[in-house]
Design a protein around this motif. Structure first.
Motif, PDB file in Angstrom:
ATOM      1  N   LEU A   1       9.763   7.072 -18.058  1.00 37.51           N
ATOM      2  CA  LEU A   1      10.210   7.654 -16.783  1.00 37.51           C
ATOM      3  C   LEU A   1      11.478   6.975 -16.256  1.00 37.51           C
ATOM      4  N   HIS A   2      11.784   5.789 -16.778  1.00 34.54           N
ATOM      5  CA  HIS A   2      12.878   5.001 -16.195  1.00 34.54           C
ATOM      6  C   HIS A   2      14.223   5.725 -16.134  1.00 34.54           C
ATOM      7  N   PRO A   3      14.677   6.412 -17.189  1.00 33.33           N
ATOM      8  CA  PRO A   3      15.982   7.086 -17.071  1.00 33.33           C
ATOM      9  C   PRO A   3      16.041   8.089 -15.922  1.00 33.33           C
ATOM     10  N   PHE A   4      14.892   8.657 -15.567  1.00 30.06           N
ATOM     11  CA  PHE A   4      14.853   9.679 -14.518  1.00 30.06           C
ATOM     12  C   PHE A   4      14.647   9.062 -13.124  1.00 30.06           C
ATOM     13  N   MET A   5      13.793   8.036 -13.057  1.00 32.42           N
ATOM     14  CA  MET A   5      13.438   7.388 -11.779  1.00 32.42           C
ATOM     15  C   MET A   5      13.624   5.882 -11.937  1.00 32.42           C
ATOM     16  N   PRO A   6      14.860   5.407 -11.885  1.00 31.89           N
ATOM     17  CA  PRO A   6      15.114   4.005 -12.242  1.00 31.89           C
ATOM     18  C   PRO A   6      14.530   2.961 -11.292  1.00 31.89           C
ATOM     19  N   PHE A   7      14.531   3.238  -9.987  1.00 26.89           N
ATOM     20  CA  PHE A   7      14.158   2.199  -9.025  1.00 26.89           C
ATOM     21  C   PHE A   7      12.651   1.954  -8.969  1.00 26.89           C
ATOM     22  N   VAL A   8      11.869   3.006  -8.783  1.00 27.01           N
ATOM     23  CA  VAL A   8      10.423   2.828  -8.652  1.00 27.01           C
ATOM     24  C   VAL A   8       9.831   2.319  -9.967  1.00 27.01           C
ATOM     25  N   THR A   9      10.395   2.744 -11.096  1.00 31.73           N
ATOM     26  CA  THR A   9       9.860   2.283 -12.379  1.00 31.73           C
ATOM     27  C   THR A   9      10.141   0.796 -12.588  1.00 31.73           C
ATOM     28  N   GLU A  10      11.330   0.334 -12.185  1.00 33.52           N
ATOM     29  CA  GLU A  10      11.627  -1.106 -12.297  1.00 33.52           C
ATOM     30  C   GLU A  10      10.696  -1.913 -11.402  1.00 33.52           C
ATOM     31  N   GLU A  11      10.494  -1.474 -10.183  1.00 26.29           N
ATOM     32  CA  GLU A  11       9.632  -2.191  -9.237  1.00 26.29           C
ATOM     33  C   GLU A  11       8.197  -2.299  -9.780  1.00 26.29           C
ATOM     34  N   LEU A  12       7.644  -1.206 -10.258  1.00 25.16           N
ATOM     35  CA  LEU A  12       6.266  -1.215 -10.736  1.00 25.16           C
ATOM     36  C   LEU A  12       6.140  -1.932 -12.075  1.00 25.16           C
TER      37      LEU A  12
ATOM     38  N   ILE B   1      22.104  20.975   1.561  1.00 26.69           N
ATOM     39  CA  ILE B   1      21.341  19.726   1.594  1.00 26.69           C
ATOM     40  C   ILE B   1      22.315  18.568   1.426  1.00 26.69           C
ATOM     41  N   ASN B   2      22.322  17.660   2.393  1.00 26.95           N
ATOM     42  CA  ASN B   2      23.181  16.476   2.324  1.00 26.95           C
ATOM     43  C   ASN B   2      22.462  15.417   1.492  1.00 26.95           C
ATOM     44  N   PRO B   3      23.079  14.926   0.398  1.00 21.71           N
ATOM     45  CA  PRO B   3      22.390  13.951  -0.461  1.00 21.71           C
ATOM     46  C   PRO B   3      21.954  12.698   0.293  1.00 21.71           C
ATOM     47  N   ALA B   4      22.818  12.201   1.179  1.00 19.78           N
ATOM     48  CA  ALA B   4      22.490  10.978   1.924  1.00 19.78           C
ATOM     49  C   ALA B   4      21.248  11.189   2.793  1.00 19.78           C
ATOM     50  N   GLU B   5      21.154  12.366   3.429  1.00 18.73           N
ATOM     51  CA  GLU B   5      19.985  12.664   4.270  1.00 18.73           C
ATOM     52  C   GLU B   5      18.736  12.824   3.410  1.00 18.73           C
ATOM     53  N   ALA B   6      18.878  13.460   2.244  1.00 23.90           N
ATOM     54  CA  ALA B   6      17.730  13.634   1.348  1.00 23.90           C
ATOM     55  C   ALA B   6      17.228  12.283   0.844  1.00 23.90           C
ATOM     56  N   ILE B   7      18.159  11.376   0.534  1.00 22.58           N
ATOM     57  CA  ILE B   7      17.783  10.036   0.074  1.00 22.58           C
ATOM     58  C   ILE B   7      17.046   9.288   1.179  1.00 22.58           C
ATOM     59  N   SER B   8      17.566   9.401   2.394  1.00 21.68           N
ATOM     60  CA  SER B   8      16.939   8.719   3.525  1.00 21.68           C
ATOM     61  C   SER B   8      15.504   9.200   3.747  1.00 21.68           C
ATOM     62  N   LYS B   9      15.276  10.493   3.542  1.00 22.93           N
ATOM     63  CA  LYS B   9      13.960  11.077   3.825  1.00 22.93           C
ATOM     64  C   LYS B   9      12.994  10.960   2.649  1.00 22.93           C
ATOM     65  N   TYR B  10      13.507  11.143   1.426  1.00 20.20           N
ATOM     66  CA  TYR B  10      12.621  11.239   0.264  1.00 20.20           C
ATOM     67  C   TYR B  10      12.775  10.084  -0.728  1.00 20.20           C
TER      68      TYR B  10
ATOM     69  N   LYS C   1       0.821  -1.212   0.000  1.00 16.70           N
ATOM     70  CA  LYS C   1       0.000   0.000   0.000  1.00 16.70           C
ATOM     71  C   LYS C   1       0.852   1.257   0.000  1.00 16.70           C
ATOM     72  N   ALA C   2       1.918   1.250   0.793  1.00 19.05           N
ATOM     73  CA  ALA C   2       2.783   2.440   0.898  1.00 19.05           C
ATOM     74  C   ALA C   2       4.110   2.191   0.197  1.00 19.05           C
ATOM     75  N   TYR C   3       4.598   3.211  -0.460  1.00 17.84           N
ATOM     76  CA  TYR C   3       5.904   3.120  -1.131  1.00 17.84           C
ATOM     77  C   TYR C   3       7.009   3.356  -0.106  1.00 17.84           C
ATOM     78  N   GLU C   4       7.894   2.395   0.041  1.00 15.33           N
ATOM     79  CA  GLU C   4       9.038   2.510   0.952  1.00 15.33           C
ATOM     80  C   GLU C   4      10.308   2.328   0.128  1.00 15.33           C
ATOM     81  N   PRO C   5      10.903   3.419  -0.317  1.00 17.57           N
ATOM     82  CA  PRO C   5      12.015   3.339  -1.278  1.00 17.57           C
ATOM     83  C   PRO C   5      13.209   2.539  -0.782  1.00 17.57           C
ATOM     84  N   GLY C   6      13.538   2.637   0.488  1.00 18.03           N
ATOM     85  CA  GLY C   6      14.712   1.943   1.011  1.00 18.03           C
ATOM     86  C   GLY C   6      14.675   0.440   0.804  1.00 18.03           C
TER      87      GLY C   6
END
Length: 885
Positions: free
Chosen positions: A681-692, A533-542, A6-11
């Protein structure tokens, strides 16, 4: 079949898919002589620590390009690597030692180099891990480091070839010297800062007569190295003094008064102290007049024995003492505030000292000539084009490049000095004896090369040059060099020069320059402002996909990018929107099995024709934008389509049809549109597009014929036959009608469960809008709904709201919710707002800067908006006229 959570959890999905791609070998291209490869050689991050937001932008832009070209079936190489970053890394390691109370001199060169290697290896592993976290689809089997044996041999080879051609020489020249790092710096490694200093007026007594000459200087301590006073030969004030001499205060040294046209009569008193060993202009004057050079400073900026009574003092302590002594002798005439630009070391921020020093230089003019021609004749294209002029200006006025550095970390200069005959041996391999006299008493030059020397060879050294490798023959020259505009001269220009020199070919065809990242207010990011903005922190949050999308959406080559919490949250919301839309479609597919023949799209209903036409139109636009490197605009158009047209409209319309079980089913169009949307969308958002995509694939009848990964699936191609302009016109009107009624409901706070009455009057679209009545009723919550021709419309009743649209007018009886006066005010207000929009668009379309930089489709879109607003304003005026009559 697995159910999408139901919820998207990127990690939970990012590492899974990156590992899968890596295991499948998708990142490593195979050489195919029948296909032209697409190649990007990664700008190597410095091994000085973690990646920052700028690296994340570089990695994202390059990954967008390589994933897109890979999906187009091209052998695609993205070669990763890291830079040893001589001075920057040495400073970091020295700071680590300082925390332990030690210095590099105490542990010696060998141990210091060993310690730096340990730091570099840890940093390289960290950088590799962070790139993989960002989804960078690099070929890690070809990863390189500038100090690897291959690139190191390339460095030695390039040096020796240039030396043998007479293009590398050793000489005493004016250079920038950092007293803290104790090394020479090139002009590009110096940061100039505007500071408020002072202009000191010092009296130099005339020799053998009364009087004095007053000189003005910002660095009074350097007077100890003066060898002349210069005046302009046309300056009437000093003509009678030319050829005479003055005595330097305190140390009593006699120096001549000379005439030179370089003297600016308006600066200070018009008399210039000449300190050839410590000022670039003075050095040139000294060369013309054969003046001696007197160096008064040690490498650490303390005063040496030539400074007489000030020997041993630090340079600024010496300044204070000199001023005090001049004051005592009544030779300090005055002091004035003076605003000027002062050079500082780009790495440690210490104020640099101009200094004459024996260094190694590259004679760059012959190299620059070929590099200028490569851009002039179009073999190399610089994007955006405006930076080509800056490139030419710099290259046409290029100075010799100081390439020696007094450091321990880096490529040792491949030169040995003979203790017997004093000759120089330059060699690729370490010699055992002098090539001139055979003596074994040879000592290697202790200096290392400027980091940018090895970086200049990066496009060909990484592919095996100087060896004739398969990779070099197939993948060189590269396709695109993507980097920041701030290192156009540091690096890009030098790569073009050295690529042409070493290989005879350009190193890459296109230079794509991105801008700097600023905060959401356009301010430069800095730790001091607290807006980094720390990239690692942004990845963790978003999540990674949200960060990548936020970094690049709306951006364009060469322009700075604003990034803040709002844009990151918007990108995360988009990922969630896509996730939820996919869940609905998958659940619908599970409930109603999709037959193989059903996937063949033959749209009968207007809304199916519309979404299929809009999808193909988008594919065409996105492909053109990608080919023009307009990735930010491509993303914006994809975002608008997926969020609005697909999710907010088509899926909502499909829900009505699915609930009613109307035929034909919208499922084939839902599945097709989603599948293609995920692919583009895959070149821009590779992970969520592969999963879906993987979840969708399980439910499609032709899953057995589909690739194992979206990453190697073909990028969508547009079908021009699917374009449906009439369906687009109808659906645009349907959407506008629904949206206008929704706005009225919101404005008058009509409850979501309450039905309201509406009449729609239209012209040519009458029959088409009637077929969409059920959709309008349901989505606008309207009952009864009347759709009639414009000719059937009578006078507007009292207490009715009139909405003027592009293709229709909507009349909403308000039944006491509003009076005529309020409605008139609303129409007047809306008219004024539209006038404002018209004025903005007209101004924009008159703006030469916008017209020269914006893509043609963006300009055309703005023109269409203008025409639409002008038409709407005309009809608003008609309604106002009717209301007041």
């Amino acid at each position: 079949m697995s159910e999408v959570p139901k919820a998207y959890e990127p990690g939970k999905i990012e590492k899974k898919w990156h590992d899968f791609w890596l295991q499948q070998g998708y990142f490593s291209p195979k050489i195919d002589p029948n296909k032209k490869p697409f190649v990007i050689i990664m700008p190597p991050p410095n091994v000085t620590g973690e990646l920052h937001l700028g690296h994340a932008l570089t990695a994202t832009l390059e990954d967008i390009m390589v994933r897109w070209h890979r999906m187009r079936g091209e052998p695609t190489l993205w070669l990763p690597g890291t830079d040893h970053a001589g001075i920057a890394t040495q400073v970091v390691v020295e700071q680590q030692l300082a925390k332990q109370g030690r210095t590099k001199e105490e542990i010696g060169r060998e141990n210091f180099t060993k310690l730096t290697w340990e730091w570099a290896d840890k940093s390289r592993e960290n950088i590799r891990r962070q790139h993989q976290l960002l989804g960078a689809s690099c070929d890690w089997t070809r990863e390189r480091f500038t100090l690897d044996e291959g690139p190191s041999k390339a460095v030695r080879t390039a040096f020796v070839r240039l030396y043998n051609r007479g293009l590398i020489y050793r000489g005493e020249r004016m250079i920038n010297w950092c007293p803290r790092c104790q090394t020479a710096l090139s002009d590009l490694e110096v940061e100039h800062k505007d500071i408020v200093g002072h202009l000191y007026y010092i009296r130099y007594p005339l020799t053998q007569s009364e009087g004095f000459v007053t000189v003005a200087t910002t660095r009074p301590e350097t007077f100890l190295g003066d060898t002349a006073v210069a005046v302009n030969p046309e300056d009437e004030r000093y003509k009678n003094l030319i050829g005479r001499s003055v005595t330097l205060p305190i140390i009593g040294k006699e120096i001549p008064i000379i005439a030179d046209e370089a003297v600016d009569t308006s600066f200070g008193t018009g008399a210039l102290k000449i300190t050839p060993a410590h000022d670039p202009t003075d050095f040139e004057v000294a060369q013309r007049h054969n003046l001696p050079l007197v160096n008064i400073m040690n490498p650490d900026a303390t005063m040496n024995e030539n400074a007489g009574p000030y020997h041993g003092l630090e340079r600024f302590a010496c300044r204070d003492k000199v001023l005090a002594d001049l004051e005592d002798k009544k030779l300090l005439e005055k002091i004035e505030p003076y605003f000027h630009s002062v050079g500082h070391c780009g790495r440690c921020q210490t104020m640099i000292e101009p200094k004459v020093s024996l260094q190694w230089f590259v004679q760059t003019q012959p190299l620059a000539k070929a590099a200028i021609e490569a851009v002039e004749d179009g073999r190399v294209t610089i994007m955006p084009e405006r930076f080509a002029k800056i490139y030419f200006d710099w290259m046409e006025n290029i100075k010799d490049w100081c390439i020696s550095r007094q450091l321990w970390w880096g490529h040792r200069i491949p030169v040995w000095y003979c203790q017997g005959c004093a000759e120089v041996t330059a060699s690729i391999d370490e010699p055992t004896a002098c090539t001139h006299c055979g003596s074994k008493q040879i000592i290697q030059d202790p200096d290392v090369l400027d980091t940018w020397f090895s970086s200049a060879l990066w496009p060909h050294s990484t592919l095996g040059w100087p060896e004739d490798t398969d990779d070099l023959r197939y993948f060189y020259p590269g396709s695109v060099m993507e980097t920041g505009y701030d290192i156009l001269f540091f690096w890009v220009a030098r790569m073009i020069m050295m690529g042409l020199e070493d290989t005879g070919e350009i190193p890459f065809c296109t230079v794509y320059l991105h801008g700097l990242i600023r905060d959401e207010s356009g301010e430069k990011m800095s730790k001091l402002r607290g807006n980094v903005i720390n990239p690692a922190e942004a990845i963790s949050k978003y999540g990674v996909d949200a960060l990548r999308f936020a970094l690049t959406t709306g951006g364009s080559p060469g322009n700075d990018i604003n990034l803040g919490k709002g844009k990151l949250e918007s990108s995360r919301n988009f990922v969630n929107k896509l996730w939820n839309a996919t869940r609905f479609i998958l659940q619908s597919l599970d409930a109603e099995r999709l037959e193989a023949q059903a996937i063949e799209l033959q749209p009968q209903r207007i809304e199916d024709q519309w979404i299929d036409g809009q999808l193909n139109k988008l594919v065409k636009n996105v492909t053109e934008l990608m080919e023009e490197f307009q990735f930010g605009e491509a993303e914006q158009q994809i975002y608008d389509f997926v969020w609005s047209k697909f999710c907010d409209w088509y899926i909502e319309i499909a829900k009505i049809r699915l609930r009613s079980q109307l035929t034909p089913s919208p499922l084939p169009f839902l599945a097709n549109t989603l599948e293609k949307s995920l692919r583009f969308l895959h070149p821009f958002m590779p992970f969520v597009t592969e999963e879906l995509w993987q979840s969708l694939k399980q439910r499609l009848p032709d899953k057995g014929q589909m690739p194992a990964s979206i990453m190697i699936a073909p990028y969508p191609l547009a079908d021009d036959k699917a374009f449906a302009p009439e369906a687009e016109r109808v659906m645009d009107s349907v959407v506008e009608v629904i949206r206008s009624i929704r706005n009225v409901r919101a404005q008058y706070k009509v409850g979501p469960t309450r039905w309201i009455e509406a009449q729609v009057y239209t012209g040519e679209l009458l029959s088409s809008l009637i077929t969409q009545a059920n959709i309008i009723e349901t989505l606008a919550k309207v009952r009864p709904l009347t759709i009639l021709g414009r000719q059937e419309r009578g006078p507007t009743k009292d207490k009715a709201l009139v909405l003027v649209l592009k293709e229709a007018e909507v009349v909403v009886p308000l039944a006491g919710m509003v009076d005529r006066r309020i409605e008139e005010q609303r129409l007047v207000k809306e008219s004024e707002e539209i006038k404002g929009r018209i004025a903005q668009l007209e101004a924009r379309l008159r703006d030469n800067a916008f017209l020269s930089k914006a893509p043609s489709q963006v300009i055309e879109r703005e023109k269409q908006k203008l025409a639409m607003f002008e038409d709407k304003l005309k009809r608003l005026h008609q309604e106002l006229s009717q209301l007041s009559s």
